[in-house]
Scaffold this active site. Structure first.
Site, short mmCIF file in Angstrom:
data_model
loop_
_atom_site.label_atom_id
_atom_site.label_comp_id
_atom_site.label_asym_id
_atom_site.label_seq_id
_atom_site.Cartn_x
_atom_site.Cartn_y
_atom_site.Cartn_z
N ARG A 8 1.60 -13.68 103.05
CA ARG A 8 2.45 -13.77 102.14
C ARG A 8 3.50 -12.57 102.29
O ARG A 8 4.63 -12.54 101.94
CB ARG A 8 1.71 -13.51 100.52
CG ARG A 8 1.14 -14.53 100.12
CD ARG A 8 1.87 -15.81 99.65
NE ARG A 8 2.55 -15.43 98.50
CZ ARG A 8 3.39 -16.61 98.18
NH1 ARG A 8 3.74 -17.76 98.79
NH2 ARG A 8 3.93 -16.31 96.95
N ALA A 9 2.65 -11.59 102.99
CA ALA A 9 3.66 -10.39 103.21
C ALA A 9 4.93 -10.48 104.36
O ALA A 9 5.75 -9.80 104.16
CB ALA A 9 2.93 -9.23 103.97
N HIS B 263 20.99 -29.27 95.32
CA HIS B 263 20.63 -27.91 95.21
C HIS B 263 21.06 -27.37 93.96
O HIS B 263 22.18 -26.91 93.55
CB HIS B 263 21.54 -27.12 96.17
CG HIS B 263 21.13 -25.80 96.38
ND1 HIS B 263 20.28 -25.41 97.29
CD2 HIS B 263 21.68 -24.68 95.72
CE1 HIS B 263 20.12 -23.78 97.11
NE2 HIS B 263 21.00 -23.58 96.27
N HIS C 121 12.11 -25.95 92.50
CA HIS C 121 10.68 -26.61 93.11
C HIS C 121 9.75 -26.03 92.03
O HIS C 121 9.81 -24.94 91.45
CB HIS C 121 10.78 -25.94 94.61
CG HIS C 121 10.61 -24.51 94.61
ND1 HIS C 121 11.53 -23.67 94.31
CD2 HIS C 121 9.60 -23.63 94.73
CE1 HIS C 121 11.38 -22.34 94.34
NE2 HIS C 121 10.00 -22.54 94.68
N HIS D 96 -6.07 -34.99 71.05
CA HIS D 96 -6.99 -34.21 71.88
C HIS D 96 -6.91 -34.60 73.27
O HIS D 96 -7.38 -36.03 73.58
CB HIS D 96 -8.50 -34.00 71.45
CG HIS D 96 -9.34 -33.19 72.02
ND1 HIS D 96 -9.13 -31.88 72.15
CD2 HIS D 96 -10.05 -33.47 73.01
CE1 HIS D 96 -10.08 -31.40 73.06
NE2 HIS D 96 -10.75 -32.42 73.67
N GLU E 180 0.35 -2.16 79.74
CA GLU E 180 -0.23 -3.66 79.87
C GLU E 180 -1.28 -3.59 81.18
O GLU E 180 -2.31 -4.33 80.91
CB GLU E 180 1.15 -4.58 80.12
CG GLU E 180 1.66 -4.95 78.82
CD GLU E 180 2.83 -4.06 78.66
OE1 GLU E 180 2.87 -2.73 79.15
OE2 GLU E 180 3.58 -4.42 77.64
#
Ligand SMILES: [Zn+2]
Ligand SMILES: [Zn+2]
Ligand SMILES: [Zn+2]
Length: 341
Positions: free
Chosen positions: A30-31, A121, A174, A248, A316
């Site tokens: 990810r980096a 786009h 996306h 449900h 938080e």
């Protein structure tokens, strides 16, 4: 097992906090994303769009394509493409437990895919046509069925980030699909809560919420024959809104095809109401579904929509208690008064 090596040759790992039991994903891939660790206000990157037709080579080869069978030579040949995420949080590797003294983890086995919702786009749900959203839903249902056949995967999280504040790094609309070998903590908490309520009351807490909110009509935003859009009693974020099936149903993939159009319409309406009430706002859309293989008849799938009006701050993060500056009753009234399409 916990030896250190350079980020590129090391695969992702899921690690469990030994005190809270919460899972985290450590994902070196990810980096390598554009803008990672760029602490300036997030902006959408420029350059050729990797999700536009003609740029298909900028993404890994597609897992699934819904072709545009009636396309003329000038038109894109596809309607929806699902591709592996170029910067995956988890990788489809061998599943193997990691133990080191007091610590537990497992290799970061999983699937991380991007669902490119249209060749056009455009940026969000309100730009998509009903037909495009029906195509997206069809493709999503087929990916959910395919991932369910993988026994070692326990959960699939489907979500959508729109706008830089919501975490989107590509503008072209996306959604993302992340399948994990563990059940995420938020879902564990919802399963525990719904299970406990069911044992005590022989009914589903979400069904009770639906009935109560429709009767009170204070936090309701929109009611259709089969769905309810409402601001939750204990909303964590300003204008947080949920969409729940009124009947449900534990599992999203059990939703009958005849109701897809109604779900799409209430979702589009709700996004339009949010965009009218808070102009320019981004948002996260998150599907909360039952785990892939567990039998949880007491669960009730739903969609959570979180407008990106504020980010969690010190209190938080430190306490797990959100401070919400807008009463959900006020948010619901503003959204009701905003116009739907
Ligand atoms: Zn594009
Ligand atoms: Zn229910
Ligand atoms: Zn939920």
């Amino acid at each position: 097992m916990f030896s250190f090596s350079s980020k590129t040759e090391r695969n992702a790992e899921l690690r469990q906090d030994p005190i809270t039991g919460k899972w985290v994903i450590i994902s070196p891939q990810r980096a390598e994303r554009p803008q990672e660790f760029d602490t300036r206000p997030r902006r959408i990157r420029h350059g050729p769009c990797p999700f536009c037709p003609g740029n298909e080579e900028l993404t890994p080869p597609a897992t699934l394509i819904k072709p545009n069978v009636s396309a003329s030579p000038q038109e894109p040949s596809w309607k929806v493409r699902v591709v592996p995420n170029k910067y995956p949080a988890l990788v489809d590797s061998e599943d193997c437990a990691i133990e080191s003294g007091i610590y537990r983890g497992r290799t970061g086995l999983g699937v991380h895919e991007v669902l490119i919702e249209t060749p056009r786009h455009v940026q969000g749900i309100s730009d998509l046509t009903r037909e495009e959203m029906l195509d997206v839903l069809e493709v999503l249902m087929s990916r959910l069925a395919a991932l369910k056949s993988r026994e070692h995967l326990r959960y699939v999280m489907v979500f959508k980030n729109v706008g830089p504040l919501a975490g989107a790094s590509v503008e072209h609309t996306h959604s993302q699909i992340i399948a994990t070998p563990v059940i995420p903590p938020t879902i564990e908490a919802e399963l525990a809560g719904t299970g406990e309520f069911f044992r005590g009351h022989q009914s589903c807490i979400y069904c009770q919420i639906v009935q109560y909110e429709i009767a009170k009509a204070v936090r309701t935003v929109q009611i259709t024959p089969h769905f309810l859009a409402m601001c939750p009693f204990a909303a964590r974020f300003p204008y947080e809104t949920w969409i729940l099936p009124r009947q449900h149903n534990a599992r999203f993939s059990d939703l009958e095809r005849g109701l897809w159009g109604e779900l799409i319409q209430i979702t589009k309406d709700l996004i339009q109401r949010i965009e009218q009430t808070i102009p320019g706002v981004g948002y996260n859309v998150i599907l909360h579904d039952a785990p892939l293989h567990d039998d949880v008849p007491f669960y009730h799938w739903h969609i959570e929509i979180l407008p990106s009006t504020a980010r969690p701050a010190g209190f938080e993060w430190g306490s797990g208690v959100h401070i919400n500056s807008v009463f959900p009753e006020f948010a619901a009234r503003s959204l009701r008064e905003g116009q739907a399409s």
